[in-house]
Design a protein around this motif. Structure first.
Motif, mmCIF file in Angstrom:
data_model
loop_
_atom_site.group_PDB
_atom_site.id
_atom_site.type_symbol
_atom_site.label_atom_id
_atom_site.label_comp_id
_atom_site.label_asym_id
_atom_site.label_seq_id
_atom_site.Cartn_x
_atom_site.Cartn_y
_atom_site.Cartn_z
ATOM 1 N N ILE A 66 44.311 70.327 61.045
ATOM 2 C CA ILE A 66 44.521 69.150 60.718
ATOM 3 C C ILE A 66 44.369 69.361 59.539
ATOM 4 N N LYS A 67 44.053 70.735 58.571
ATOM 5 C CA LYS A 67 44.653 70.955 57.311
ATOM 6 C C LYS A 67 45.764 71.085 57.029
ATOM 7 N N LEU A 93 40.482 62.758 52.266
ATOM 8 C CA LEU A 93 41.337 63.809 53.152
ATOM 9 C C LEU A 93 40.190 64.840 53.496
ATOM 10 N N PHE A 94 40.475 65.722 53.042
ATOM 11 C CA PHE A 94 40.990 67.540 52.871
ATOM 12 C C PHE A 94 39.188 67.353 52.855
ATOM 13 N N HIS A 107 33.796 74.566 63.874
ATOM 14 C CA HIS A 107 35.253 76.001 63.350
ATOM 15 C C HIS A 107 36.555 75.945 63.912
ATOM 16 N N GLU A 108 36.431 74.349 64.511
ATOM 17 C CA GLU A 108 37.763 74.312 65.691
ATOM 18 C C GLU A 108 39.079 73.127 64.532
ATOM 19 N N GLN A 109 39.968 73.813 64.327
ATOM 20 C CA GLN A 109 41.022 72.466 63.590
ATOM 21 C C GLN A 109 42.309 72.331 64.123
ATOM 22 N N LEU A 128 46.732 61.485 63.394
ATOM 23 C CA LEU A 128 45.936 62.577 62.886
ATOM 24 C C LEU A 128 44.579 61.401 62.762
ATOM 25 N N LEU A 129 44.117 60.317 62.944
ATOM 26 C CA LEU A 129 42.817 59.957 62.973
ATOM 27 C C LEU A 129 42.917 59.917 64.564
#
Length: 704
Positions: A316-317, A357-358, A370-372, A446-447
C-alpha cells in the motif's frame, strides 16, 4: 511595514531547539517531554509562518530580504546567512510547518511502542529546521546547506530502524543517488558564481541578462550557452531531490522508513525542494529554452512511466510512493513550460492530499497489525470508517476530480502544456494526459483492494483458532501501535520471526481491525479538509491573479498561464466545465476499469495479468533500472576499483614504492651486515685496504 527579523529567526530556530532537546536530553525529559518540546517548536514555527503569510497577503508587510550575519568572506566573495521571504517562501513555510506539525502529532500514536521514540522526534524536528533553512535562504550557499541537511536527515530517517538490512540498503541508496544529483547542483552553483560573480539571489537574478551571448566549452570543443549549462546543472540537483528519471530509484525504497516519514519527506518537504528551487530560480531558467525543454521531457517521462509501475504494486505504501513520483513529474512538466505558478500550486495541493494518503496508509497498517500487502486486506471500511472516508477524499483529489484540490492544480498543468509550443510539449502532453487514466486506475485499485470487497484476512485470536473477522467483532481493540511490518517494537528484523509467530503470517491477525486512536485520525481529518477545499479558494489568485508577484519571473512569450487566464471565469465554472473535458473522461475511464476489475469481478485481475504478462513483468521489474544500475555502477564500480587496486595501488604503490623500497633497504642492510663480522683482523684489513685506495686515488689526481 517590514517583516520582523526576530520572528523569522524564531521560525527557523524553534524546530531546531526542539530537536536538540529531544535528541540530547531525551532520556532526561522522557517520551512525553520529547514529543512536547518538538511539537511546541514546530507549532510555534507553524503559527508564526501563518502570521507572516497573512501579513504579506493583507499588505501589512513587504517582501523581506536581509542578511543576518556574515558566514565567511574570501577575497571579493561575501557569503552571509540571511532570509528572503516573499509570498512564494511564506507559502512554502506554511505548507512545511503545517504538515510537519500534523505528522508530529500522528507520530505519538504510530511510534508509541518504538524504543527509538525520542530519537525519532528529534530527527523529524531537525528535518523541519533543515527544510525551513532551505526555503528561507537568500543565497545559494545557504540553499546548499539546507539542501544537504535535508539529505542527511532523510538518510537518518529512512534508515531509522538500523537493524533492518533493507532499511540500511534503502538509506544508503537514497544518499548515494542524491549525491549524484548534488554534484551537478554544486557545479551549477559554481557556474553561477563564475558568470555572475555573486551567490546572492537578488543580485544574481538582477544580472541574469548578462548571461545572454556568453558560452562555456564543456566537451569536444563545443561551446554551450552559459544559461543552458547553469539551468541543466541546477536541475540535475532537482532530479535527485525530487526523484526524477533516471535519479528516481531511491524514493520507492525509502518506504523502509516509518510511515510518518513517508508523509513528511515524500509529500511536503524533501521531494518538493527541487520544484521549489527551480521556481525560485525562474529568472535564470527563463534565459534558456534548451534547459526548459530538458526539464519538460524529464518531467513528462517521470509522470507517465513511474505511474504505470504503481498499477502493479501490492504494498500500500509503494503504490502511494510511485504516485508521488508521478505527481512530481507533473510539477516538473509545469516548470518546463514556464508555468512555475502551476508547479508550485500543485506542490501545495499535493502536499495535503498526499500526506493524507500516506498517513491514511499508516492508519491501515496499524489496524491490520503491521500488514502492508493489499492482497490480505479488503472490507476494512466497516472497521475503519474515518480512515476510509479520508482516504477516499485524498484519492479523489489525487485523481483530479472536479471541485477537489487536485483537479484545479493538475488540470491547469495539462492545459498549460497544451498551450505551450516549446520543444517536447507534444510528447509531454501525451504523457500527462495518459497519466490521468493511470493515476485514476491505481488510486481506485488501492481503495477497492483495501476497503471494499471480501475480507481477505483471518482473525486467529489468542488461541490460534481461525475465524472470519466480521463474525467476531468482540475481539476488536487491544492492539499495540508499533511500526511497519518487518520490524518489531524492539527494532529487530521481524522476517526471522515469521516462522515462530503466527501473528506475522500474511493475512492472519490476532484481533479484528479497528479504527486508529485520535492522535492518528485527527491529523487525517485536518488534512482531508484542505485536500477537498483549498484548491477552490486559491486557484484564482495563485494561478491567474499574479499572486506570487515578483517572486516568479516569466518572459512574456512564455506566459502560458497568462493565456489560460483569459478563459478562467471562477473556480465553480472551471470545475463544472471540467466534467466535459478529456482529463475527467480519462479519469472516469480509470475509475470504471478499476471498479469492474477490483470490485465487481476481482478474478479478472489474474486473467488480465496472465494475458499481459510481458507488460506486467516489465512494470513489476520497474524497467530493470535498478538491475542496470547495480550491474553497471555498483558491480562496475567495484570491478574498476579492484582493477585500479591491482594495477595501481597493489602493483605501483604497494609493490614498487612501499614494498619495493623496503626490499631495497633490506638488501642493502643485509649486505652491510655481512661486513660487520665482529673480528678485529677483518676491521684492520678493511682499514689498510681503505688507506691504500685513498693514497692511490690521491696519487692519480696528482699525476693528472
Amino acid at each position: 511595514m517590514d517583516l520582523s527579523l526576530s520572528v523569522l529567526i524564531t521560525i527557523a530556530l524553534a524546530p531546531l531547539v526542539g530537536a536538540l532537546l529531544a535528541g540530547l536530553f531525551g532520556r532526561v525529559i522522557g517520551r512525553v517531554g520529547s514529543h512536547c518540546v518538538t511539537i511546541l517548536g514546530v507549532g510555534i514555527a507553524c503559527a508564526l509562518s501563518i502570521h507572516v503569510l497573512w501579513q504579506l497577503v493583507s499588505g501589512d508587510a513587504k517582501n523581506f530580504n536581509q542578511d543576518v550575519y556574515t558566514w565567511f568572506q574570501a577575497g571579493n566573495l561575501h557569503v552571509s546567512v540571511g532570509f528572503m521571504v516573499d509570498r512564494l517562501t511564506a507559502m512554502m513555510m506554511v505548507v512545511v510547518t503545517f504538515v510537519s506539525l500534523l505528522v508530529h502529532v500522528y507520530t505519538i500514536g504510530y511510534m508509541a511502542d518504538d524504543p527509538g521514540y525520542q530519537r525519532f522526534f528529534s530527527y523529524i524536528s531537525l528535518f523541519t529546521f533543515s527544510m525551513l533553512m532551505l526555503v528561507m535562504s537568500n543565497n545559494f550557499m545557504q540553499l546548499f546547506f539546507g539542501w544537504e541537511a535535508v539529505g542527511l536527515v532523510s538518510y537518518l530517517l529512512i534508515g531509522f530502524w538500523y537493524k533492518k538490512p533493507t532499511a540500511i540498503y534503502a538509506n544508503l541508496k537514497a544518499f548515494v543517488v542524491n549525491r549524484v544529483g548534488d554534484f551537478g547542483f554544486l557545479l551549477g552553483i559554481a557556474a553561477v558564481l563564475y558568470f555572475l560573480n555573486t551567490l546572492d539571489y537578488a543580485t544574481a537574478f538582477d544580472s541574469a541578462g548578462a548571461l545572454t551571448g556568453r558560452a562555456i566549452t564543456v566537451v569536444g570543443g563545443h561551446a554551450w550557452p552559459a544559461a543552458t549549462v547553469i539551468g541543466v546543472l541546477l536541475f540535475i540537483g532537482a532530479m535527485g531531490k525530487s526523484a526524477q528519471v533516471p535519479l528516481h530509484v531511491w524514493l520507492p525504497d525509502s518506504m523502509e522508513g516509518p510511515t510518518p516519514i513517508s508523509a513528511l519527506i515524500h509529500a511536503a518537504t524533501m521531494v518538493t525542494a527541487g520544484i521549489f528551487m527551480v521556481a525560485r530560480m525562474s529568472p535564470l531558467f527563463e534565459m534558456s529554452e534548451g534547459a526548459l525543454s530538458f526539464i519538460l521531457v524529464i518531467g513528462a517521462t517521470t509522470a507517465l512511466f513511474t505511474g504505470l509501475i504503481g498499477i502493479v504494486q501490492n504494498d500500500i505504501k509503494r503504490v502511494i510512493a510511485y504516485s508521488t513520483l508521478s505527481q512530481l513529474g507533473y510539477m516538473t512538466v509545469a516548470l518546463g513550460v514556464s508555468a512555475y505558478s502551476g508547479a508550485v500550486f500543485h506542490l501545495m495541493t499535493h502536499a495535503f492530499f498526499k500526506a493524507l494518503l500516506f498517513l491514511g496508509a499508516g492508519s491501515v497498517i496499524i489496524g491490520m497489525h503491521h500488514e502492508q500487502d493489499m492482497r490480505y486486506m479488503g472490507g476494512l471500511r466497516k472497521y475503519m470508517p474515518v480512515t476510509w472516508i479520508t482516504m477516499w477524499i485524498g484519492s479523489l483529489a489525487l485523481a483530479g476530480t472536479p471541485f477537489f484540490a487536485g483537479f484545479y492544480s493538475k488540470d491547469a498543468i495539462i492545459e498549460a502544456v497544451g498551450e505551450s509550443h516549446r520543444w517536447g510539449a507534444g510528447y509531454a502532453y501525451f504523457c500527462v494526459m495518459a497519466g490521468v487514466f493511470v493515476t485514476s486506475l491505481y488510486s481506485f485499485r488501492l481503495l477497492y483492494m483495501t476497503f471494499h470487497g471480501a475480507e481477505r484476512f483471518t482473525v486467529v485470536g489468542h488461541h490460534g483458532h481461525g475465524h472470519a473477522a466480521h463474525g467476531h467483532a468482540a475481539v476488536v481493540g487491544g492492539q499495540s501501535i508499533h511500526s511497519d511490518p518487518g520490524h518489531d517494537a524492539h527494532g529487530h528484523d521481524a522476517a526471522d520471526e515469521h516462522k515462530e509467530d503466527s501473528h506475522h503470517t500474511p493475512g492472519e491477525l490476532e484481533h479484528a481491525p479497528s479504527e486508529s486512536p485520535w492522535v492518528v485520525t485527527v491529523p487525517l481529518i485536518l488534512l482531508a479538509i484542505p485536500s477537498l477545499l483549498i484548491g477552490f479558494f486559491t486557484v484564482g489568485p495563485m494561478l491567474y491573479g499574479g499572486w506570487f508577484g515578483k517572486a516568479i519571473h516569466v518572459e512574456e512569450q512564455n506566459n502560458v498561464l497568462g493565456e489560460l487566464a483569459r478563459d478562467f471565469h471562477g473556480a465553480t465554472a472551471a470545475a463544472l466545465h471540467g466534467f466535459i473535458q478529456l482529463p475527467f473522461l480519462l479519469a472516469l475511464a480509470g475509475f470504471i476499469v478499476a471498479t469492474v476489475i477490483y470490485l465487481f469481478k476481482p478474478a479478472l485481475a489474474d486473467s488480465i495479468k496472465r494475458a499481459l504478462h510481458p507488460i506486467w513483468r516489465v512494470l513489476d521489474k520497474k524497467y530493470w533500472v535498478d538491475e542496470v544500475y547495480f550491474a553497471i555502477f555498483a558491480k562496475g564500480g567495484v570491478k574498476l576499483g579492484r582493477a585500479f587496486w591491482r594495477g595501481g595501488d597493489a602493483a605501483v604503490i604497494d609493490g614498487v614504492l612501499i614494498d619495493g623500497s623496503a626490499s631495497l633497504v633490506e638488501r642493502i642492510a643485509s649486505g652491510g651486515r655481512r661486513l660487520q663480522s665482529g673480528f678485529l683482523y677483518h676491521y684492520a684489513f678493511a682499514m689498510i685496504l681503505g688507506l691504500i685506495l685513498l693514497l692511490g686515488g690521491y696519487w692519480l689526481v696528482g699525476q693528472g
